[in-house]
Write a protein that holds these residues in place. Structure first.
Motif, short mmCIF file in Angstrom:
data_model
loop_
_atom_site.label_atom_id
_atom_site.label_comp_id
_atom_site.label_asym_id
_atom_site.label_seq_id
_atom_site.Cartn_x
_atom_site.Cartn_y
_atom_site.Cartn_z
N UNK A 20 0.89 -1.04 -0.04
CA UNK A 20 -0.01 -0.10 -0.08
C UNK A 20 0.82 1.24 0.01
N UNK A 21 0.89 1.82 -0.98
CA UNK A 21 1.70 3.21 -1.24
C UNK A 21 1.01 4.24 -1.22
N UNK A 73 -9.80 -6.87 -1.71
CA UNK A 73 -9.25 -5.41 -1.09
C UNK A 73 -8.24 -4.55 -2.28
N UNK A 74 -7.42 -5.40 -3.08
CA UNK A 74 -6.78 -4.96 -4.01
C UNK A 74 -7.49 -4.18 -5.28
N UNK A 75 -8.77 -4.84 -5.33
CA UNK A 75 -9.67 -4.30 -6.56
C UNK A 75 -10.33 -2.90 -5.97
N UNK A 76 -10.73 -2.96 -4.79
CA UNK A 76 -11.52 -2.04 -4.15
C UNK A 76 -10.60 -0.70 -3.61
N UNK A 77 -9.54 -1.00 -2.98
CA UNK A 77 -8.51 0.11 -2.56
C UNK A 77 -7.66 0.65 -3.43
N UNK A 78 -7.35 0.05 -4.72
CA UNK A 78 -6.42 0.53 -5.19
C UNK A 78 -6.93 1.89 -6.02
N UNK A 85 -4.85 11.30 0.25
CA UNK A 85 -4.01 10.98 -0.60
C UNK A 85 -4.41 9.73 -1.19
N UNK A 86 -4.08 9.72 -2.60
CA UNK A 86 -4.63 8.49 -3.35
C UNK A 86 -3.62 7.22 -3.19
N UNK A 87 -4.08 6.17 -2.71
CA UNK A 87 -3.41 4.95 -2.56
C UNK A 87 -2.93 4.13 -3.99
#
Length: 132
Positions: A20-21, A73-78, A85-87
């Motif tokens: 998570x950047x 989570x990857x699909x929804x949080x990217x 701030x954009x993740x």
């Protein structure tokens, strides 16, 4: 649930661990955990610390119990936002070994170095090289 560097290092590169950047300075482990826990049970959440500043380095790792939860989570949080701030969320990659930017020595261990120098004391090898 303990947050440890050891589990973070072991988990990197698995399909259950997300990188998570784009994290702001105000983000802490609890906030990161609360953002990802709706997607499933978490094994670990970590924010690597910059030892010079004592603050996290702007990225973290979230490890899920199940691959499917990590994928959701990857699909929804990217490209989602935390504190404005954009993740940047992706599957965590295994740590790179070797190369010029690595903190690891070129040889894997002292035994490898001695083998490479045919049992010669490394200092003698360097001194001989310097006088040649």
């Amino acid at each position: 649930m303990a947050t440890t560097v050891v589990s973070w290092a072991k988990a990197r590169g698995s399909r259950t661990t997300l990188y998570v950047g784009g994290l702001g300075e105000s983000v802490n482990v609890d906030l990161l955990r609360s953002a990802f826990v709706p997607f499933g049970d978490l094994k670990d959440v970590s924010l690597p610390i910059d030892y010079k500043t004592g603050r996290h380095r702007g990225f973290g790792f979230v490890e899920f119990e199940l691959e499917d939860d990590a994928a959701e989570a990857l699909e929804n949080m990217h490209d989602a936002e935390i504190d404005g701030r954009t993740l940047n969320v992706s599957l965590a990659q295994p740590p790179k070994r070797g190369g010029l930017k690595s903190r690891d020595p070129v040889w894997a261990s002292q035994d490898d170095l001695l083998e490479q120098n045919k049992g010669q004391d490394p200092m003698e090898h360097l001194e001989a090289k310097a006088t040649a």
